[in-house]
Design a protein around this motif. Structure first.
Motif, PDB file in Angstrom:
ATOM      1  N   VAL A 351       1.191  -1.189  -0.536  1.00 17.70           N
ATOM      2  CA  VAL A 351       0.271   0.007   0.513  1.00 17.70           C
ATOM      3  C   VAL A 351       0.668   1.602   0.430  1.00 17.70           C
ATOM      4  N   LEU A 352       0.815   2.124  -1.121  1.00 21.11           N
ATOM      5  CA  LEU A 352       2.202   3.391  -0.843  1.00 21.11           C
ATOM      6  C   LEU A 352       0.843   4.478  -0.190  1.00 21.11           C
ATOM      7  N   THR A 353       1.165   5.108   0.658  1.00 20.03           N
ATOM      8  CA  THR A 353       1.079   6.314   0.736  1.00 20.03           C
ATOM      9  C   THR A 353       0.707   7.517   0.757  1.00 20.03           C
ATOM     10  N   LYS A 354       0.206   9.068   0.406  1.00 20.35           N
ATOM     11  CA  LYS A 354       1.142   9.909   0.419  1.00 20.35           C
ATOM     12  C   LYS A 354       1.491  10.494  -1.208  1.00 20.35           C
ATOM     13  N   LEU A 355       0.624   9.463  -2.452  1.00 20.44           N
ATOM     14  CA  LEU A 355       1.085   9.996  -3.894  1.00 20.44           C
ATOM     15  C   LEU A 355       0.691  11.036  -3.565  1.00 20.44           C
ATOM     16  N   ASP A 356       0.233  11.923  -3.310  1.00 19.30           N
ATOM     17  CA  ASP A 356      -0.824  13.548  -3.749  1.00 19.30           C
ATOM     18  C   ASP A 356       0.691  14.318  -3.028  1.00 19.30           C
ATOM     19  N   GLY A 357       0.902  14.392  -2.400  1.00 19.03           N
ATOM     20  CA  GLY A 357       2.746  15.167  -1.740  1.00 19.03           C
ATOM     21  C   GLY A 357       3.499  14.379  -2.101  1.00 19.03           C
ATOM     22  N   SER A 358       4.086  14.065  -3.389  1.00 18.14           N
ATOM     23  CA  SER A 358       5.031  13.735  -3.659  1.00 18.14           C
ATOM     24  C   SER A 358       5.618  13.993  -4.758  1.00 18.14           C
ATOM     25  N   ALA A 359       6.881  14.404  -5.388  1.00 19.09           N
ATOM     26  CA  ALA A 359       7.190  14.118  -6.903  1.00 19.09           C
ATOM     27  C   ALA A 359       8.485  12.720  -7.031  1.00 19.09           C
ATOM     28  N   LYS A 360       7.631  12.088  -5.903  1.00 18.08           N
ATOM     29  CA  LYS A 360       8.346  10.520  -6.689  1.00 18.08           C
ATOM     30  C   LYS A 360       7.171   9.658  -6.437  1.00 18.08           C
ATOM     31  N   GLY A 361       6.319   9.818  -6.774  1.00 18.86           N
ATOM     32  CA  GLY A 361       5.219   8.466  -7.079  1.00 18.86           C
ATOM     33  C   GLY A 361       5.537   7.241  -8.563  1.00 18.86           C
ATOM     34  N   GLY A 362       6.343   7.731  -8.643  1.00 21.71           N
ATOM     35  CA  GLY A 362       7.402   6.974  -9.982  1.00 21.71           C
ATOM     36  C   GLY A 362       8.171   5.649  -9.130  1.00 21.71           C
ATOM     37  N   VAL A 363       8.488   5.996  -7.706  1.00 23.09           N
ATOM     38  CA  VAL A 363       8.807   4.756  -7.424  1.00 23.09           C
ATOM     39  C   VAL A 363       7.959   3.904  -7.078  1.00 23.09           C
ATOM     40  N   VAL A 364       6.594   3.703  -6.869  1.00 24.25           N
ATOM     41  CA  VAL A 364       6.138   3.200  -7.391  1.00 24.25           C
ATOM     42  C   VAL A 364       6.225   1.572  -8.342  1.00 24.25           C
ATOM     43  N   LEU A 365       7.233   1.398  -9.676  1.00 25.05           N
ATOM     44  CA  LEU A 365       7.515   1.020 -10.448  1.00 25.05           C
ATOM     45  C   LEU A 365       9.251   0.502  -9.650  1.00 25.05           C
ATOM     46  N   GLY A 366       9.426   0.912  -9.038  1.00 21.33           N
ATOM     47  CA  GLY A 366      10.758   0.391  -8.710  1.00 21.33           C
ATOM     48  C   GLY A 366      10.690  -1.306  -7.687  1.00 21.33           C
ATOM     49  N   ILE A 367       9.396  -0.557  -7.181  1.00 25.16           N
ATOM     50  CA  ILE A 367       9.051  -1.468  -5.954  1.00 25.16           C
ATOM     51  C   ILE A 367       8.305  -2.526  -6.643  1.00 25.16           C
ATOM     52  N   CYS A 368       7.576  -2.167  -8.230  1.00 24.47           N
ATOM     53  CA  CYS A 368       6.978  -3.446  -8.720  1.00 24.47           C
ATOM     54  C   CYS A 368       7.481  -4.462  -9.276  1.00 24.47           C
ATOM     55  N   ASP A 369       9.249  -3.434  -9.521  1.00 26.09           N
ATOM     56  CA  ASP A 369      10.252  -4.236 -10.727  1.00 26.09           C
ATOM     57  C   ASP A 369      11.104  -4.974  -9.914  1.00 26.09           C
ATOM     58  N   GLU A 370      11.549  -5.008  -8.644  1.00 28.30           N
ATOM     59  CA  GLU A 370      12.544  -5.018  -7.430  1.00 28.30           C
ATOM     60  C   GLU A 370      12.862  -6.543  -6.550  1.00 28.30           C
TER      61      GLU A 370
END
Length: 409
Positions: A351-370
């Motif tokens: 569960v990824l929180t605070k997506l609206d308050g961050s410019a780092k939402g692309g981290v979802v890609l890294g989480i799923c890939d790794e």
């Protein structure tokens, strides 16, 4: 004799003509007749509903949970006099947000991320001429973004090796390749969340302090309670008084019971008591909060392993799902946290929180890939409805929204 034959023939012809007339009249009557029960009763026909997007994985059914029964087909009679019974469909993680409001919520939640590395890509491909130097700059932008090195390399190699020389001069084709690869990264091959056949379904929630774990549990409880499920909370973070108090606030707000223990008491006893209560009193879902001290603390990992063993003693097979809550604002540190937990614990969802308050939402890609662990929910705002089942297609659409035309808006 001849006269009798003529009369008989005339009678046969007359009968035949009458049958033809009756058959035509019957056909016209059927055309004018109502086609179904609703029309025969004089009830206005229901407006056609939009077909739902086909789900690739459950989201966690699981629709959002609580979707009603499917509308009857036109050929099937309906009974307007009988009220529809509430459905206990699988809850949210596997339900794709297909309505316009949901798409706008994703788009708004990713606004800051689009202003980060996606905006840099937009400027890069907005040039009149795209050449070999552009490809080098693409590599730099991807590897300096918070999407993780593996995901960055996967996207870069897909563009470099998957497009011809002519295609690499076409910005729209490069964007299409980036979108397709991103969607492929996010579409982790994982089974859907199966809540049926488990009474209760036990969910263990992990996460370090400050990521929004307790708030996430509260939002899930309220969401599933509104869907008609009987939910019980277990305040397993006994080391932090604020965590228990915050969870009690959410329990009151959602009008669901909570099992709590003494401060600094044994969290395993709280989890055991809650699961036994869930079994004995017929709860549908038991959501267990856990301690969230530093993820580098080996003692915490031992404690979490103990919780899993105790849960299995209280109900064989529990916990049925173990989700980890991560804070999008921490960027690649979120990936590091998840890898540390996954090394010692079986994690079935993120569960990824605070997506609206961050410019780092692309981290979802890294989480799923790794990690190869599916994202079940993402938080795109403060309201209950802003904790949304994760849909890879909607996420990619929102992430690269308006990007193909140059710099994203």
């Amino acid at each position: 004799m001849q006269t009798e034959l003529l009369e008989l023939a005339a009678a046969i012809v007359g009968i035949a003509l009458i049958m033809v007339v009756l058959r035509r009249a019957s056909a016209r009557s059927r055309e004018r007749a109502p086609m179904n029960v609703r029309e025969r009763l004089g009830v206005e026909p229901e407006a056609p509903t939009k077909p739902k997007r086909e789900r690739k994985r459950p989201r966690p059914g699981a629709p959002e949970a609580g979707q009603g029964p499917a509308p009857a087909k036109p050929s099937e009679p309906t009974q307007p006099s009988e009220p529809a019974k509430p459905s206990k469909a699988e809850p949210g993680p596997d339900e794709a947000p297909t309505d316009a409001e949901a798409r706008e919520a994703y788009k708004a939640g990713l606004a800051k991320t689009r202003g980060g590395f996606v905006a840099r890509l937009g400027k890069l491909f907005g040039r009149k001429k795209i050449d070999a130097q552009t490809l080098d700059e693409l590599e730099e932008v991807l590897f300096t973004a918070d999407i993780g090195p593996r995901a960055a390399d996967r996207i870069f190699q897909s563009v470099k090796g998957g497009l011809s020389k002519d295609d690499l001069e076409d910005a729209s084709k490069i964007w299409a390749r980036i979108r397709a690869t991103s969607k492929d990264i996010l579409s982790v091959d994982a089974p859907p969340v199966a809540m049926t056949g488990k009474q209760p379904f036990v969910l263990l929630v992990l996460g370090v302090n400050g990521v929004g774990k307790t708030t996430t549990i509260g939002k899930l409880a309220q969401k599933w309670k509104l869907d008609g499920r009987k939910v019980l909370l277990a305040a397993g973070d006994t080391y932090r008084a604020a965590a228990t108090e915050q969870l009690e606030v959410w329990a009151d707000r959602a009008e669901v019971p909570i099992v709590r223990g003494k401060q600094n008491g044994d969290p395993s006893s709280v989890i055991f008591e809650a699961i036994k209560k869930g079994v004995d009193e017929g709860f549908d879902i038991v959501i267990c909060d856990t301690a969230g001290r530093l993820h580098s603390n080996a003692g915490l990992m031992d404690e979490l392993k103990k919780l899993r063993r105790v849960a299995d003693k209280a109900m064989p097979g529990a916990p049925h799902e173990t989700w980890m809550v991560l804070d999008a604002t921490t960027g690649q540190n979120a990936i590091s946290q998840a890898k540390t937990f996954k090394a010692d614990m079986e994690i079935t969802g993120i569960v990824l929180t605070k997506l609206d308050g961050s410019a780092k939402g692309g981290v979802v890609l890294g989480i799923c890939d790794e990690l190869k662990v599916p994202v079940r929910f993402v938080g795109v705002g403060e309201k209950i409805g802003d904790l949304r089942p994760f849909d890879p297609a909607a996420f990619v659409e929102a992430l690269y929204s308006d990007a193909s035309g140059g710099e994203p808006s």
